[in-house]
Design a protein around this motif. Sequence first.
Motif, mmCIF file in Angstrom:
data_model
loop_
_atom_site.group_PDB
_atom_site.id
_atom_site.type_symbol
_atom_site.label_atom_id
_atom_site.label_comp_id
_atom_site.label_asym_id
_atom_site.label_seq_id
_atom_site.Cartn_x
_atom_site.Cartn_y
_atom_site.Cartn_z
ATOM 1 N N ALA A 13 0.890 -1.241 -0.038
ATOM 2 C CA ALA A 13 0.012 -0.121 -0.076
ATOM 3 C C ALA A 13 0.738 1.387 -0.057
ATOM 4 O O ALA A 13 1.764 1.128 0.765
ATOM 5 C CB ALA A 13 -0.790 0.094 1.347
ATOM 6 N N THR A 14 0.386 2.267 -0.904
ATOM 7 C CA THR A 14 1.110 3.524 -0.905
ATOM 8 C C THR A 14 0.460 4.541 0.311
ATOM 9 O O THR A 14 -0.547 4.222 0.889
ATOM 10 C CB THR A 14 0.888 4.246 -2.154
ATOM 11 N N TYR A 15 1.219 5.401 0.497
ATOM 12 C CA TYR A 15 0.525 6.625 1.544
ATOM 13 C C TYR A 15 -0.668 7.118 0.848
ATOM 14 O O TYR A 15 -1.746 7.165 1.542
ATOM 15 C CB TYR A 15 1.552 7.889 1.634
ATOM 16 N N ASP A 16 -0.758 7.061 -0.260
ATOM 17 C CA ASP A 16 -2.043 7.545 -1.123
ATOM 18 C C ASP A 16 -3.385 6.688 -1.011
ATOM 19 O O ASP A 16 -4.506 7.115 -0.475
ATOM 20 C CB ASP A 16 -1.828 7.843 -2.624
ATOM 21 N N THR A 17 -3.011 5.542 -0.847
ATOM 22 C CA THR A 17 -4.035 4.559 -0.651
ATOM 23 C C THR A 17 -4.403 4.428 0.698
ATOM 24 O O THR A 17 -5.677 4.474 1.135
ATOM 25 C CB THR A 17 -3.337 2.989 -1.110
ATOM 26 N N LEU A 18 -3.514 4.506 1.673
ATOM 27 C CA LEU A 18 -3.946 4.469 3.082
ATOM 28 C C LEU A 18 -4.741 5.841 3.461
ATOM 29 O O LEU A 18 -5.468 5.832 4.442
ATOM 30 C CB LEU A 18 -2.564 4.475 4.082
ATOM 31 N N LEU A 19 -4.170 7.028 2.715
ATOM 32 C CA LEU A 19 -5.001 8.144 2.947
ATOM 33 C C LEU A 19 -6.461 8.244 2.402
ATOM 34 O O LEU A 19 -7.549 8.663 3.450
ATOM 35 C CB LEU A 19 -4.606 9.275 2.112
ATOM 36 N N LYS A 20 -6.818 7.547 1.469
ATOM 37 C CA LYS A 20 -7.977 7.034 1.006
ATOM 38 C C LYS A 20 -8.725 6.066 1.932
ATOM 39 O O LYS A 20 -10.035 6.579 2.425
ATOM 40 C CB LYS A 20 -8.007 6.384 -0.365
ATOM 41 N N VAL A 21 -8.245 5.347 2.534
ATOM 42 C CA VAL A 21 -8.953 4.449 3.640
ATOM 43 C C VAL A 21 -9.150 5.259 4.641
ATOM 44 O O VAL A 21 -10.283 5.178 5.204
ATOM 45 C CB VAL A 21 -7.974 3.429 3.838
ATOM 46 N N ALA A 22 -8.060 6.206 5.231
ATOM 47 C CA ALA A 22 -8.326 7.013 6.305
ATOM 48 C C ALA A 22 -9.458 7.833 6.027
ATOM 49 O O ALA A 22 -10.283 7.981 7.148
ATOM 50 C CB ALA A 22 -7.163 7.658 6.591
ATOM 51 N N LYS A 23 -9.684 8.452 5.055
ATOM 52 C CA LYS A 23 -10.512 9.466 4.747
ATOM 53 C C LYS A 23 -12.089 8.692 4.717
ATOM 54 O O LYS A 23 -13.266 9.369 5.191
ATOM 55 C CB LYS A 23 -10.487 10.198 3.259
ATOM 56 N N ALA A 24 -12.094 7.427 4.209
ATOM 57 C CA ALA A 24 -13.297 6.821 4.359
ATOM 58 C C ALA A 24 -13.715 6.404 5.664
ATOM 59 O O ALA A 24 -15.026 6.355 5.904
ATOM 60 C CB ALA A 24 -13.125 5.295 3.327
ATOM 61 N N THR A 25 -12.589 5.969 6.421
ATOM 62 C CA THR A 25 -12.893 5.781 7.733
ATOM 63 C C THR A 25 -13.657 6.933 8.480
ATOM 64 O O THR A 25 -14.602 6.744 9.259
ATOM 65 C CB THR A 25 -11.483 5.338 8.686
ATOM 66 N N GLU A 26 -13.236 8.065 8.244
ATOM 67 C CA GLU A 26 -13.662 9.159 8.809
ATOM 68 C C GLU A 26 -15.085 9.558 8.335
ATOM 69 O O GLU A 26 -16.049 9.850 9.234
ATOM 70 C CB GLU A 26 -12.623 10.262 8.532
ATOM 71 N N ASP A 27 -15.159 9.458 6.962
ATOM 72 C CA ASP A 27 -16.630 9.913 6.191
ATOM 73 C C ASP A 27 -17.627 8.747 6.841
ATOM 74 O O ASP A 27 -18.909 9.006 6.741
ATOM 75 C CB ASP A 27 -16.415 9.767 4.740
ATOM 76 N N LEU A 28 -17.236 7.547 7.009
ATOM 77 C CA LEU A 28 -18.210 6.559 7.373
ATOM 78 C C LEU A 28 -18.403 6.272 8.723
ATOM 79 O O LEU A 28 -19.252 5.478 9.364
ATOM 80 C CB LEU A 28 -17.595 5.266 6.650
#
Length: 307
Positions: A13-28
């Motif tokens: 996983a790249t940082y950008d992938t982790l950022l997408k997951v983290a943002k989804a974690t927050e949004d959800l």
Amino acid sequence: MDLRIFTEPQQGATYDTLLKVAKATEDLHFDAFFRSDHFLSMGGTDGLPGPTDAWITLAGLARETSRIRLGTLMTAGTFRLPGVLAIQVAQVDQMSGGRVELGLGTGWFEEEHTAYGIPFPKEKFGRLEEQLAIVTGLWSTPLGETFTHQGSHYQLSDSPALPKPAQAKVPVLVGGHGAKRTPRLAARYADEFNIPFASLEDTRRQFGRVREAVQEAGRAPREMVYSNALVACVGKDEAEVARRAAAIGRQVDELRANGLAGSPAEVVDKIGRYAEAGSERIYLQILDLDDLDHLELISAQVQSQLS
């Protein structure tokens, strides 16, 4: 029951992938985003494009999220000197506005140490105990005073014990399956005890040991949070469960036995059984980080049933 998202970036996983997951974690509306602390992939995957550092990742996410808690399951004690780790975590806590939690463990995966030239000492538990004493001691030292530690593995003299975290108390997590030393260590230093990938029976037994250790340490029972980490593989129907299991190289029956797998109703029921065993928080190990629909399903049809 709190649900937190737990990722294993060493699998690829790249940082950008982790950022997408983290943002989804927050949004959800999940409670937190946690990640492992490893430098080598496991289970036969190539790990491309390569590892990312846990605390550098969390520093970035601290500035790009606003609500979710951020932390590690677990920071490897072999990777960092405790004084340096205390500085790193305090800084990331400041960067996040006080949303960081520190899971700290011994470090166990010898091959990643060999691959990257990291010393792998034979005696790790005593080091972990000193690391916890140093990190928490540095943070709790009053401003204007100094901190000294003369141990078997680490020596600090007249440290200014700076910087301080934004939080008055950064939550510390200790975990594992050890029957004696681990519960005592958790009772002395931890705010949360986590047992990874454990059955209901093992969970109940280990939580009982930790509660006994907490009482023996003179702490109030409610001062400790009890949590599990379990792999998640949820689908609207059996075909979707099978597809998600195949994507992470696992068998559905094995995931049902050892994790949280199946329909949303099945998973809600099993989480309820972990709650009956004493669990207050579950870290959902998400192995396919490109499948954000998985998080949406869990949020809509599992998390919504637990509030």
